[in-house]
Scaffold this motif. Structure first.
Motif, short mmCIF file in Angstrom:
data_model
loop_
_atom_site.label_atom_id
_atom_site.label_comp_id
_atom_site.label_asym_id
_atom_site.label_seq_id
_atom_site.Cartn_x
_atom_site.Cartn_y
_atom_site.Cartn_z
N LEU A 25 -6.63 32.90 -19.41
CA LEU A 25 -5.77 33.45 -20.45
C LEU A 25 -4.29 33.38 -20.06
N GLN A 121 -10.37 34.70 -16.46
CA GLN A 121 -9.29 34.97 -15.51
C GLN A 121 -7.93 34.97 -16.20
N LYS A 122 -6.97 35.61 -15.53
CA LYS A 122 -5.57 35.50 -15.93
C LYS A 122 -4.99 34.27 -15.24
N PHE A 138 -5.60 42.61 -20.88
CA PHE A 138 -6.73 41.79 -20.42
C PHE A 138 -8.07 42.49 -20.65
N ASP A 139 -8.18 43.74 -20.23
CA ASP A 139 -9.46 44.45 -20.35
C ASP A 139 -9.87 44.63 -21.81
#
Length: 242
Positions: A25, A121-122, A138-139
């Motif tokens: 992401l 993943q970031k 993100f979460d």
């Protein structure tokens, strides 16, 4: 879920990806941009074109980027087995709206199921970067549930105030390309260029069913943060009262 297909002019040949093991992401690091903007930026980098496979705009619209089955150009050293998703916005300084979170959540869940994968993943997990930003949710996107966007805060009632507590009247589009939908929400399809009013078509020069920044529209009513205009429904997050 509606993914809007795009046609790009590629600089060179694209190579097929042999495996898909993860999703990475990103944020665009631009508060307002389009998939075409990113394509132009990446061409200027000397790449084949837009390096992400998907682009999620702030209004919840999802655009196709690079073909899903080819190798992306979004995370150096990690492109060969990953799908890249980019989110419009700059999340070192901004906070993502619920509409965009919902769209990203739906897209990630769809891809995880399609490819039988769970790893997300970031960008900063695999490269030396701060992308997708310290404020990136993100979460909420990867593990959360799709929520309903909250209604706008109440305003003092007046003769021009609708039942959804925002004034009707003239507004200006603040997004670079704002989708016009058939109903009040991203679950309604985006209108085509020909479905807009004649005036709306004048402000949709690329004929993709979106109004350009600076377009002035008349809002007749509000519903759950969405505005009904002559051409259709617009997200109130990108309208400024004038």
């Amino acid at each position: 879920m509606n993914i809007i297909e795009k046609t790009y002019k590629w600089n060179g040949k694209l190579s097929n990806r042999k495996s898909t093991n993860r999703i990475i992401l990103h944020h665009a690091e631009s508060k307002s941009c389009t998939a075409d903007d990113i394509h132009s930026w990446h061409l200027a980098n000397g790449w084949a074109g837009i390096g992400y496979h998907f682009f999620v705009r702030k209004d919840g619209t999802i655009y196709r980027g690079r073909p899903e089955n080819v190798i992306g150009s979004h995370a150096k050293g990690s492109n060969s087995d990953s799908i890249g998703i980019c989110f419009e916005g700059s999340y070192m300084t901004e906070t993502m709206g619920q509409t965009q979170i919902n769209a990203g959540r739906e897209l990630v869940a769809y891809l995880k199921k399609k490819y039988g994968i769970s790893k997300v993943q970031k960008h900063k997990d695999v490269c030396s970067t701060n992308c997708p930003g310290t404020n990136f949710p993100f979460d909420a996107i990867v593990n959360g549930t799709v929520a309903t966007a909250p209604a706008p805060a109440a305003t003092k009632p007046s003769q021009s105030t609708s039942s959804n507590s925002r004034p009707t009247g003239t507004y200006e589009v603040t997004a670079s390309d704002l989708s016009v939908r058939t109903g009040p929400g991203t679950n309604y399809r985006r209108k085509t260029h020909n479905e807009l009013t004649k005036d709306g078509q004048k402000h949709d020069k690329d004929k993709d069913g979106c109004l350009e920044r600076g377009t002035r529209v008349t809002v007749y009513e509000w519903k759950n943060g969405w505005a009904r205009t002559p051409s259709g429904w617009l997200s109130g997050d990108y309208l400024r009262k004038v």
